[in-house]
Design a protein around this motif. Sequence first.
Motif, mmCIF file in Angstrom:
data_model
loop_
_atom_site.group_PDB
_atom_site.id
_atom_site.type_symbol
_atom_site.label_atom_id
_atom_site.label_comp_id
_atom_site.label_asym_id
_atom_site.label_seq_id
_atom_site.Cartn_x
_atom_site.Cartn_y
_atom_site.Cartn_z
ATOM 1 N N VAL A 42 0.802 -1.197 0.041
ATOM 2 C CA VAL A 42 0.181 -0.115 0.178
ATOM 3 C C VAL A 42 0.840 1.233 0.059
ATOM 4 O O VAL A 42 0.630 2.348 -0.695
ATOM 5 N N LYS A 43 2.162 1.169 0.716
ATOM 6 C CA LYS A 43 2.701 2.320 0.907
ATOM 7 C C LYS A 43 3.401 2.328 -0.755
ATOM 8 O O LYS A 43 3.592 3.830 -1.118
ATOM 9 N N LYS A 44 3.904 1.429 -1.482
ATOM 10 C CA LYS A 44 4.488 1.523 -2.713
ATOM 11 C C LYS A 44 3.381 2.191 -3.531
ATOM 12 O O LYS A 44 3.787 3.126 -4.570
ATOM 13 N N VAL A 45 1.992 1.821 -3.511
ATOM 14 C CA VAL A 45 1.118 2.285 -4.119
ATOM 15 C C VAL A 45 0.696 3.952 -3.989
ATOM 16 O O VAL A 45 0.902 4.600 -4.809
ATOM 17 N N ILE A 46 0.918 4.217 -2.745
ATOM 18 C CA ILE A 46 0.695 5.583 -2.504
ATOM 19 C C ILE A 46 2.040 6.277 -2.902
ATOM 20 O O ILE A 46 1.935 7.323 -3.600
ATOM 21 N N ALA A 47 3.354 5.942 -2.911
ATOM 22 C CA ALA A 47 4.448 6.476 -3.466
ATOM 23 C C ALA A 47 4.269 6.659 -4.911
ATOM 24 O O ALA A 47 4.603 7.701 -5.465
ATOM 25 N N SER A 48 3.758 5.562 -5.704
ATOM 26 C CA SER A 48 3.588 5.688 -7.163
ATOM 27 C C SER A 48 2.521 7.009 -7.604
ATOM 28 O O SER A 48 2.863 7.629 -8.458
ATOM 29 N N MET A 49 1.637 6.954 -6.718
ATOM 30 C CA MET A 49 0.403 7.967 -6.712
ATOM 31 C C MET A 49 1.234 9.427 -6.620
ATOM 32 O O MET A 49 0.820 10.248 -7.512
ATOM 33 N N THR A 50 1.942 9.511 -5.803
ATOM 34 C CA THR A 50 2.579 11.110 -5.504
ATOM 35 C C THR A 50 3.338 11.206 -6.654
ATOM 36 O O THR A 50 3.451 12.508 -6.733
ATOM 37 N N LYS A 74 -5.099 0.419 7.919
ATOM 38 C CA LYS A 74 -6.468 1.068 7.548
ATOM 39 C C LYS A 74 -6.030 2.589 7.092
ATOM 40 O O LYS A 74 -6.537 3.056 6.348
ATOM 41 N N LYS A 75 -5.041 3.246 7.888
ATOM 42 C CA LYS A 75 -4.748 4.724 7.905
ATOM 43 C C LYS A 75 -4.035 4.683 6.246
ATOM 44 O O LYS A 75 -4.306 5.932 5.645
ATOM 45 N N LEU A 76 -3.357 3.802 5.992
ATOM 46 C CA LEU A 76 -2.776 3.859 4.823
ATOM 47 C C LEU A 76 -3.723 3.839 3.464
ATOM 48 O O LEU A 76 -3.537 4.487 2.617
ATOM 49 N N VAL A 77 -4.889 2.873 3.502
ATOM 50 C CA VAL A 77 -5.801 2.735 2.485
ATOM 51 C C VAL A 77 -6.473 4.098 2.655
ATOM 52 O O VAL A 77 -6.860 4.557 1.414
ATOM 53 N N TYR A 78 -6.809 4.777 3.826
ATOM 54 C CA TYR A 78 -7.334 6.123 3.889
ATOM 55 C C TYR A 78 -6.886 7.249 3.149
ATOM 56 O O TYR A 78 -7.326 7.976 2.375
ATOM 57 N N ASN A 83 -6.116 10.677 -1.657
ATOM 58 C CA ASN A 83 -5.361 10.973 -2.898
ATOM 59 C C ASN A 83 -6.194 10.817 -4.087
ATOM 60 O O ASN A 83 -6.180 11.589 -5.075
ATOM 61 N N TYR A 84 -6.779 9.719 -4.101
ATOM 62 C CA TYR A 84 -7.660 9.221 -5.063
ATOM 63 C C TYR A 84 -8.521 10.174 -5.634
ATOM 64 O O TYR A 84 -9.116 10.464 -6.641
ATOM 65 N N GLN A 88 -10.783 10.993 -8.549
ATOM 66 C CA GLN A 88 -11.767 10.134 -8.975
ATOM 67 C C GLN A 88 -12.957 10.287 -7.889
ATOM 68 O O GLN A 88 -13.299 9.272 -7.174
ATOM 69 N N PRO A 89 -13.576 11.344 -7.755
ATOM 70 C CA PRO A 89 -14.676 11.712 -6.767
ATOM 71 C C PRO A 89 -15.823 10.579 -6.594
ATOM 72 O O PRO A 89 -16.038 10.192 -5.377
ATOM 73 N N GLU A 90 -16.463 10.279 -7.783
ATOM 74 C CA GLU A 90 -17.483 9.436 -7.804
ATOM 75 C C GLU A 90 -17.200 8.173 -7.280
ATOM 76 O O GLU A 90 -17.971 7.647 -6.408
ATOM 77 N N LEU A 91 -16.098 7.491 -7.781
ATOM 78 C CA LEU A 91 -15.475 6.157 -7.272
ATOM 79 C C LEU A 91 -15.497 6.152 -5.965
ATOM 80 O O LEU A 91 -15.626 5.428 -5.059
ATOM 81 N N THR A 92 -14.650 7.119 -5.408
ATOM 82 C CA THR A 92 -14.271 7.259 -4.051
ATOM 83 C C THR A 92 -15.551 7.350 -3.022
ATOM 84 O O THR A 92 -15.587 6.618 -1.947
ATOM 85 N N LEU A 93 -16.641 8.043 -3.444
ATOM 86 C CA LEU A 93 -17.833 8.245 -2.832
ATOM 87 C C LEU A 93 -18.529 6.658 -2.735
ATOM 88 O O LEU A 93 -18.674 6.371 -1.605
ATOM 89 N N LEU A 94 -18.488 5.900 -3.746
ATOM 90 C CA LEU A 94 -18.919 4.555 -3.535
ATOM 91 C C LEU A 94 -18.115 3.893 -2.605
ATOM 92 O O LEU A 94 -18.504 3.085 -1.863
ATOM 93 N N ALA A 95 -16.645 4.156 -2.797
ATOM 94 C CA ALA A 95 -15.923 3.261 -1.640
ATOM 95 C C ALA A 95 -16.238 3.831 -0.261
ATOM 96 O O ALA A 95 -16.348 2.801 0.628
ATOM 97 N N VAL A 96 -16.361 4.822 -0.142
ATOM 98 C CA VAL A 96 -16.624 5.192 1.291
ATOM 99 C C VAL A 96 -18.046 4.790 1.791
ATOM 100 O O VAL A 96 -18.249 4.466 2.930
ATOM 101 N N ASN A 97 -18.697 4.670 0.922
ATOM 102 C CA ASN A 97 -20.405 4.194 1.413
ATOM 103 C C ASN A 97 -19.914 2.725 1.748
ATOM 104 O O ASN A 97 -20.674 2.183 2.701
#
Length: 105
Positions: A42-50, A74-78, A83-84, A88-97
């Motif tokens: 997850v850290k690598k994914v976030i690093a790639s993202m940044t 959990k914190k890393l996923v949040y 970041n996401y 991608q606001p719509e997709l994130t909203l779905l995820a948060v739900n």
Amino acid sequence: GKSGDSASGSDSRFFTTQKKGEMHELRMELHSTDRTTKVDAVKKVIASMTVGKDVSMLFTDVLNCVQTGNIELKKLVYLYLINYAKSQPELTLLAVNTFVKDASD
């Protein structure tokens, strides 16, 4: 320097061929049963993202990592979600739900 130019050219070629394998590798790590491997992934994914890499294909894989008792994970996923959300606001909203539902079950 001509030699410098050719070196940078081969580097970028290396990165484009690497990309698919890298994502596949990250996906495998995200599904690992080993918690440390998961956290690192997850850290690598976030690093790639940044650095502006497109890691959207790993969205559900990262999200699945939230089904854990591990607070760090959990914190890393949040963090990934935050970041996401910018792109991608719509997709994130779905995820948060889904999170909310997950928490109330």
